[in-house]
Design an enzyme around this catalytic site. Structure first.
Site, PDB file in Angstrom:
ATOM      1  N   ARG A 164       0.822  -1.223   0.000  1.00 44.21           N
ATOM      2  CA  ARG A 164       0.000   0.000   0.000  1.00 44.21           C
ATOM      3  C   ARG A 164       0.852   1.267   0.000  1.00 44.21           C
ATOM      4  O   ARG A 164       0.514   2.269   0.637  1.00 44.21           O
ATOM      5  CB  ARG A 164      -0.956   0.042   1.201  1.00 44.21           C
ATOM      6  CG  ARG A 164      -1.967  -1.060   1.252  1.00 44.21           C
ATOM      7  CD  ARG A 164      -2.936  -1.023   0.071  1.00 44.21           C
ATOM      8  NE  ARG A 164      -3.874  -2.102   0.201  1.00 44.21           N
ATOM      9  CZ  ARG A 164      -3.649  -3.345  -0.254  1.00 44.21           C
ATOM     10  NH1 ARG A 164      -2.538  -3.624  -0.926  1.00 44.21           N
ATOM     11  NH2 ARG A 164      -4.556  -4.281  -0.085  1.00 44.21           N
ATOM     12  N   SER A 238     -10.963   0.109   3.387  1.00 40.23           N
ATOM     13  CA  SER A 238     -10.149  -0.097   4.603  1.00 40.23           C
ATOM     14  C   SER A 238      -9.574   1.238   5.047  1.00 40.23           C
ATOM     15  O   SER A 238      -8.904   1.911   4.267  1.00 40.23           O
ATOM     16  CB  SER A 238      -8.987  -1.043   4.310  1.00 40.23           C
ATOM     17  OG  SER A 238      -9.485  -2.280   3.892  1.00 40.23           O
ATOM     18  N   GLU A 335      -4.717   4.146   5.828  1.00 39.60           N
ATOM     19  CA  GLU A 335      -4.410   3.838   4.430  1.00 39.60           C
ATOM     20  C   GLU A 335      -5.015   4.963   3.565  1.00 39.60           C
ATOM     21  O   GLU A 335      -4.492   5.333   2.531  1.00 39.60           O
ATOM     22  CB  GLU A 335      -5.066   2.488   4.066  1.00 39.60           C
ATOM     23  CG  GLU A 335      -4.890   2.095   2.631  1.00 39.60           C
ATOM     24  CD  GLU A 335      -5.673   0.835   2.272  1.00 39.60           C
ATOM     25  OE1 GLU A 335      -5.513  -0.204   2.945  1.00 39.60           O
ATOM     26  OE2 GLU A 335      -6.435   0.897   1.303  1.00 39.60           O
TER      27      GLU A 335
HETATM   28  C1  LIG Z   1     -15.473  -0.101  -0.948  1.00 40.63           C
HETATM   29  C2  LIG Z   1     -13.996   0.107  -1.204  1.00 40.63           C
HETATM   30  C3  LIG Z   1     -13.173  -0.997  -1.370  1.00 40.63           C
HETATM   31  C4  LIG Z   1     -11.813  -0.835  -1.601  1.00 40.63           C
HETATM   32  N1  LIG Z   1     -11.035  -1.942  -1.763  1.00 40.63           N
HETATM   33  C5  LIG Z   1      -9.715  -1.813  -1.989  1.00 40.63           C
HETATM   34  C6  LIG Z   1      -8.888  -2.966  -2.162  1.00 40.63           C
HETATM   35  O1  LIG Z   1      -9.350  -4.099  -2.132  1.00 40.63           O
HETATM   36  N2  LIG Z   1      -7.570  -2.768  -2.359  1.00 40.63           N
HETATM   37  C7  LIG Z   1      -7.007  -1.525  -2.424  1.00 40.63           C
HETATM   38  O2  LIG Z   1      -5.791  -1.433  -2.624  1.00 40.63           O
HETATM   39  N3  LIG Z   1      -7.773  -0.427  -2.284  1.00 40.63           N
HETATM   40  C8  LIG Z   1      -9.089  -0.528  -2.074  1.00 40.63           C
HETATM   41  N4  LIG Z   1      -9.866   0.584  -1.908  1.00 40.63           N
HETATM   42  C9  LIG Z   1      -9.245   1.915  -1.954  1.00 40.63           C
HETATM   43  C10 LIG Z   1      -9.342   2.611  -3.340  1.00 40.63           C
HETATM   44  O3  LIG Z   1     -10.359   2.051  -4.116  1.00 40.63           O
HETATM   45  C11 LIG Z   1      -8.033   2.544  -4.107  1.00 40.63           C
HETATM   46  O4  LIG Z   1      -6.981   3.082  -3.331  1.00 40.63           O
HETATM   47  C12 LIG Z   1      -8.098   3.278  -5.442  1.00 40.63           C
HETATM   48  O5  LIG Z   1      -6.920   3.069  -6.168  1.00 40.63           O
HETATM   49  C13 LIG Z   1      -8.304   4.783  -5.272  1.00 40.63           C
HETATM   50  O6  LIG Z   1      -8.542   5.309  -6.557  1.00 40.63           O
HETATM   51  P1  LIG Z   1      -9.206   6.723  -6.749  1.00 40.63           P
HETATM   52  O7  LIG Z   1      -9.103   7.061  -8.197  1.00 40.63           O
HETATM   53  O8  LIG Z   1     -10.548   6.745  -6.157  1.00 40.63           O
HETATM   54  O9  LIG Z   1      -8.195   7.634  -5.918  1.00 40.63           O
HETATM   55  P2  LIG Z   1      -8.544   8.955  -5.099  1.00 40.63           P
HETATM   56  O10 LIG Z   1      -9.233   8.591  -3.853  1.00 40.63           O
HETATM   57  O11 LIG Z   1      -9.174   9.956  -5.975  1.00 40.63           O
HETATM   58  O12 LIG Z   1      -7.064   9.443  -4.733  1.00 40.63           O
HETATM   59  C14 LIG Z   1      -6.283   8.702  -3.830  1.00 40.63           C
HETATM   60  C15 LIG Z   1      -4.886   9.352  -3.739  1.00 40.63           C
HETATM   61  O13 LIG Z   1      -4.216   9.215  -4.977  1.00 40.63           O
HETATM   62  C16 LIG Z   1      -3.892  10.502  -5.527  1.00 40.63           C
HETATM   63  N5  LIG Z   1      -4.131  10.402  -6.979  1.00 40.63           N
HETATM   64  C17 LIG Z   1      -5.256   9.963  -7.597  1.00 40.63           C
HETATM   65  N6  LIG Z   1      -5.089   9.966  -8.927  1.00 40.63           N
HETATM   66  C18 LIG Z   1      -3.826  10.418  -9.147  1.00 40.63           C
HETATM   67  C19 LIG Z   1      -3.051  10.672 -10.323  1.00 40.63           C
HETATM   68  N7  LIG Z   1      -3.533  10.449 -11.542  1.00 40.63           N
HETATM   69  N8  LIG Z   1      -1.785  11.147 -10.174  1.00 40.63           N
HETATM   70  C20 LIG Z   1      -1.276  11.399  -8.942  1.00 40.63           C
HETATM   71  N9  LIG Z   1      -1.953  11.196  -7.795  1.00 40.63           N
HETATM   72  C21 LIG Z   1      -3.213  10.710  -7.908  1.00 40.63           C
HETATM   73  C22 LIG Z   1      -4.837  11.483  -4.844  1.00 40.63           C
HETATM   74  O14 LIG Z   1      -4.308  12.796  -4.812  1.00 40.63           O
HETATM   75  C23 LIG Z   1      -4.950  10.862  -3.458  1.00 40.63           C
HETATM   76  O15 LIG Z   1      -3.831  11.210  -2.683  1.00 40.63           O
HETATM   77  C24 LIG Z   1     -11.248   0.457  -1.682  1.00 40.63           C
HETATM   78  C25 LIG Z   1     -12.090   1.575  -1.527  1.00 40.63           C
HETATM   79  C26 LIG Z   1     -13.445   1.402  -1.305  1.00 40.63           C
HETATM   80  C27 LIG Z   1     -14.328   2.610  -1.170  1.00 40.63           C
END
Ligand SMILES: Cc1cc2nc3c(=O)[nH]c(=O)nc-3n(C[C@H](O)[C@H](O)[C@H](O)COP(=O)(O)OP(=O)(O)OC[C@H]3O[C@@H](n4cnc5c(N)ncnc54)[C@H](O)[C@@H]3O)c2cc1C
Length: 340
Positions: A164, A238, A335
């Site tokens: 992570r 998480s 996380e």
């Molecule tokens: C129900 C649920 C289940 C989940 N299950 C998992 C799982 O099984 N495994 C897991 O690893 N995660 C899980 N997650 C967490 C999440 O889905 C992941 O971390 C996902 O990759 C976040 O993507 P996002 O586009 O929504 O990021 P965001 O929430 O929009 O951003 C997260 C971070 O990344 C940065 N960021 C986003 N895009 C970019 C970019 N293009 N360039 C630079 N920085 C960027 C943002 O500034 C922020 O700091 C879960 C979340 C939920 C709600």
């Protein structure tokens, strides 16, 4: 490209929490991204990249700079023998991307089905689930370097992937905007179905020789039963990372809690599924304070039952971490990215 002012961020995060962005833009290509970043730097304002908003908790006071919701789309596929090189732009939806790869029988990311968010965020915390991490299939990541105003390509090693974690979470890495992720997948059948929940699913369904679509289906079903539906309940999944501790510390804990599960991750290090501790040692699964709680089916998932504020979520999370420390001396850290 339109740059909006005072845009509420709660509707762009799965926690459904967050005040207003001072400015908000949704670039659809590299030029618009650069234009947006220039706008922010010209005003001396910070910028924050947002993907699907599924791993972020934004302050109730909002964000004082420019929030850039990544809207760059596009997927390219190049097949060479058994190897498939797939390049996906940062604004692509992660699970639609996984679905497309599974449909085409490109092996490698099926276990990462149904993780919310964007492709661009997948390397940020090295998303992982059911025995697979995205680092295993990333060949390189294309970025825009905000500091030097230049496009760069980072190799898998440059990304410093860990549990992570990645270079992008470190101070220097925060200057980089991910614009594209390059994956190496395979057309040769290779499934990872050793994870206990996945094995159990196929045993119960009497599927002896699952195919890639069966695996995606299994993961989606398992996740549905365990995790809240982000359409119905606010959450960022998480909330805490599982702690990685020394073998000596593990031995101490096992004396007190002989049933404590663990995964050895190195010769002298073990990862503790902290959900087990929160549930079985602290007995907090399903607990609730006002509008914030721990999900009834997964003790690691903090949920917003409706109108919780970021402050309430943080207070609740601090209390969980305090109780875990009190009972086990384990320190746990979020996380979820906390934006103050
Ligand atoms: C129900 C649920 C289940 C989940 N299950 C998992 C799982 O099984 N495994 C897991 O690893 N995660 C899980 N997650 C967490 C999440 O889905 C992941 O971390 C996902 O990759 C976040 O993507 P996002 O586009 O929504 O990021 P965001 O929430 O929009 O951003 C997260 C971070 O990344 C940065 N960021 C986003 N895009 C970019 C970019 N293009 N360039 C630079 N920085 C960027 C943002 O500034 C922020 O700091 C879960 C979340 C939920 C709600």
């Amino acid at each position: 490209m339109i740059i909006k002012e005072n845009t509420p961020l709660s509707k762009f995060t799965t926690f459904r929490i967050g005040g207003n962005a001072r400015f908000f833009a949704e670039p659809k290509n590299q030029d618009e991204l650069e234009e947006a970043l220039l706008f922010a730097s010209g005003k001396g304002l910070p910028s924050l990249i947002l993907g699907g908003g599924s791993n972020i908790l934004i302050a109730d006071e909002g964000y004082p700079g420019l929030v850039i919701k990544m809207g760059i789309k596009g997927i390219e596929v190049r097949e060479r023998g058994e190897e498939v090189r797939v390049s996906a732009s940062a604004g692509e939806d992660w699970d639609l991307f996984v679905g497309m790869c599974v449909e085409k029988e490109f092996y490698g990311i099926e276990n990462l089905s149904a993780i919310p968010g964007s492709v661009g965020a997948s390397p940020i915390q090295n998303i992982g689930a059911y025995g697979v991490e995205v680092k295993d299939v990333i060949s390189s990541v294309e970025v825009y370097d905000k500091k030097n105003k230049a496009i760069k390509v980072l190799t898998n090693t440059d990304c410093q992937f860990d549990y992570r974690d990645s270079f992008f979470k470190k101070d220097d890495g925060k200057n980089f905007v991910v614009t594209k992720v390059n994956f190496i997948l395979s057309k040769k059948k290779k499934l990872n179905i050793e994870y206990a929940d996945v094995k159990k699913f196929f045993l119960e369904k009497e599927i002896n020789d699952p195919n890639i679509k069966d695996v995606r289906e299994a993961i989606i079903t398992i996740r549905k039963n365990k995790l809240p539906d982000v359409k119905l309940l606010g959450t960022a999944g998480s909330f805490f990372k599982n702690p990685i501790i020394s073998k000596a510390k593990l031995d101490d804990l096992l004396k007190k809690y002989p049933d404590l599960p663990f995964h050895l991750v190195a010769e002298n290090k073990a990862k503790i599924p902290i959900a087990w501790v929160i549930d079985n040692v602290c007995c907090l699964k399903g607990s609730r304070v006002g509008q914030v709680g721990l999900y009834e089916n997964q003790a690691l998932v903090v949920v917003n039952y409706g109108t919780a504020s970021a402050k309430e979520v943080m207070e609740f999370a601090h209390e969980i971490a305090r109780k875990v420390k009190e009972k086990t001396d384990l320190e746990i850290f979020p996380e979820v990215q906390i934006i103050k």
